[in-house]
Write a protein that holds these residues in place. Structure first.
Motif, PDB file in Angstrom:
ATOM      1  N   GLU A  62       0.831  -1.203   0.000  1.00  0.00           N
ATOM      2  CA  GLU A  62       0.000   0.000   0.000  1.00  0.00           C
ATOM      3  C   GLU A  62       0.862   1.248   0.000  1.00  0.00           C
ATOM      4  O   GLU A  62       1.918   1.287   0.640  1.00  0.00           O
ATOM      5  CB  GLU A  62      -0.898   0.041   1.245  1.00  0.00           C
ATOM      6  CG  GLU A  62      -2.025  -0.947   1.242  1.00  0.00           C
ATOM      7  CD  GLU A  62      -2.949  -0.764   2.433  1.00  0.00           C
ATOM      8  OE1 GLU A  62      -2.705   0.152   3.264  1.00  0.00           O
ATOM      9  OE2 GLU A  62      -3.910  -1.534   2.542  1.00  0.00           O
ATOM     10  N   ARG A  66      -0.239   7.811   2.602  1.00  0.00           N
ATOM     11  CA  ARG A  66       0.974   7.657   3.395  1.00  0.00           C
ATOM     12  C   ARG A  66       2.083   8.566   2.874  1.00  0.00           C
ATOM     13  O   ARG A  66       3.250   8.314   3.135  1.00  0.00           O
ATOM     14  CB  ARG A  66       1.441   6.201   3.381  1.00  0.00           C
ATOM     15  CG  ARG A  66       0.395   5.251   3.926  1.00  0.00           C
ATOM     16  CD  ARG A  66       0.883   3.834   3.897  1.00  0.00           C
ATOM     17  NE  ARG A  66      -0.204   2.884   4.067  1.00  0.00           N
ATOM     18  CZ  ARG A  66      -0.755   2.555   5.218  1.00  0.00           C
ATOM     19  NH1 ARG A  66      -0.326   3.105   6.317  1.00  0.00           N
ATOM     20  NH2 ARG A  66      -1.730   1.682   5.272  1.00  0.00           N
ATOM     21  N   VAL A  71       4.177   0.654   2.294  1.00  0.00           N
ATOM     22  CA  VAL A  71       3.956  -0.157   3.490  1.00  0.00           C
ATOM     23  C   VAL A  71       3.491  -1.531   3.032  1.00  0.00           C
ATOM     24  O   VAL A  71       2.684  -1.635   2.108  1.00  0.00           O
ATOM     25  CB  VAL A  71       2.884   0.498   4.396  1.00  0.00           C
ATOM     26  CG1 VAL A  71       2.497  -0.418   5.537  1.00  0.00           C
ATOM     27  CG2 VAL A  71       3.368   1.811   4.932  1.00  0.00           C
ATOM     28  N   VAL A  73       1.325  -4.657   4.137  1.00  0.00           N
ATOM     29  CA  VAL A  73       0.280  -4.993   5.104  1.00  0.00           C
ATOM     30  C   VAL A  73       0.096  -6.512   5.089  1.00  0.00           C
ATOM     31  O   VAL A  73      -0.070  -7.123   4.029  1.00  0.00           O
ATOM     32  CB  VAL A  73      -1.047  -4.296   4.736  1.00  0.00           C
ATOM     33  CG1 VAL A  73      -2.142  -4.689   5.703  1.00  0.00           C
ATOM     34  CG2 VAL A  73      -0.864  -2.795   4.722  1.00  0.00           C
ATOM     35  N   GLY A 101       6.839  -0.437  12.308  1.00  0.00           N
ATOM     36  CA  GLY A 101       5.600  -1.089  11.926  1.00  0.00           C
ATOM     37  C   GLY A 101       4.586  -0.955  13.040  1.00  0.00           C
ATOM     38  O   GLY A 101       4.881  -0.402  14.100  1.00  0.00           O
ATOM     39  N   THR A 107      -4.300  -6.776  11.722  1.00  0.00           N
ATOM     40  CA  THR A 107      -3.381  -6.635  10.596  1.00  0.00           C
ATOM     41  C   THR A 107      -2.057  -6.074  11.097  1.00  0.00           C
ATOM     42  O   THR A 107      -2.008  -5.376  12.108  1.00  0.00           O
ATOM     43  CB  THR A 107      -3.935  -5.697   9.504  1.00  0.00           C
ATOM     44  OG1 THR A 107      -4.077  -4.392  10.051  1.00  0.00           O
ATOM     45  CG2 THR A 107      -5.269  -6.176   8.986  1.00  0.00           C
ATOM     46  N   GLU A 109       1.244  -3.779   9.833  1.00  0.00           N
ATOM     47  CA  GLU A 109       1.787  -2.876   8.821  1.00  0.00           C
ATOM     48  C   GLU A 109       3.282  -2.743   9.066  1.00  0.00           C
ATOM     49  O   GLU A 109       3.701  -2.345  10.147  1.00  0.00           O
ATOM     50  CB  GLU A 109       1.124  -1.505   8.895  1.00  0.00           C
ATOM     51  CG  GLU A 109      -0.350  -1.532   8.595  1.00  0.00           C
ATOM     52  CD  GLU A 109      -0.992  -0.164   8.691  1.00  0.00           C
ATOM     53  OE1 GLU A 109      -0.298   0.808   9.081  1.00  0.00           O
ATOM     54  OE2 GLU A 109      -2.187  -0.066   8.383  1.00  0.00           O
ATOM     55  N   GLN A 111       6.745  -0.931   7.657  1.00  0.00           N
ATOM     56  CA  GLN A 111       7.209   0.171   6.815  1.00  0.00           C
ATOM     57  C   GLN A 111       8.282  -0.316   5.858  1.00  0.00           C
ATOM     58  O   GLN A 111       9.105  -1.151   6.209  1.00  0.00           O
ATOM     59  CB  GLN A 111       7.758   1.300   7.681  1.00  0.00           C
ATOM     60  CG  GLN A 111       6.721   1.908   8.593  1.00  0.00           C
ATOM     61  CD  GLN A 111       7.331   2.888   9.568  1.00  0.00           C
ATOM     62  OE1 GLN A 111       8.541   3.037   9.636  1.00  0.00           O
ATOM     63  NE2 GLN A 111       6.478   3.553  10.329  1.00  0.00           N
TER      64      GLN A 111
END
Length: 133
Positions: A62, A66, A71, A73, A101, A107, A109, A111
């Motif tokens: 994604e 941002r 990122v 996910v 992260g 979820t 995420e 970086q």
């Protein structure tokens, strides 16, 4: 007025009033017993695989909302996994990737654009990984 102190029981077997209690089964001879079956080695107690089947997860890349940063996910964790296991996996991912992260809901995420490294770590943890390569 103080209550009487509790009477202490002696737990030393050598000086016990019944020294023969520990040797109750020492004279048993059972030659017809089959040998014990060997148990497979149990997984380490600190690994999540010791308790659950990890299931399947999906990786998604994604950049929306941002500021142009990428990122990765990790989502679709099995419903039987508690959030604490997901947080431990996220911590391992952040440490191995050397980046930040977050865990949001169910979820993770992470970086940066490192899907290959994330995929190999998740597979090592016992997940089946789908999605971004």
């Amino acid at each position: 007025m103080r209550p009487e102190p509790k009477k202490r029981l002696d737990t030393n077997a050598a000086e016990s009033a019944r020294p023969d209690l520990n040797s109750a089964f020492s004279g048993l001879d059972l030659p017809d017993l089959p040998p014990a079956a060997e148990l497979p080695p149990a997984p380490a107690a600190d690994s999540p695989q010791a308790l659950w089947k990890m299931g399947r997860v999906v990786l998604r890349r994604e950049t929306a909302h941002r500021g142009g940063k990428t990122v990765i996910v990790v989502h679709d964790f099995a419903t039987h996994l508690p959030v604490s296991v997901i947080e431990k996996v996220a911590k391992k991912l952040r440490a191995s990737c050397g980046c930040g992260g977050a865990v949001k809901g169910r979820t993770i995420e992470i970086q940066g654009d490192q899907p290959a490294r994330i995929r190999t770590l998740l597979e090592a943890e016992g997940f089946q990984v789908a999605g971004v390569r």
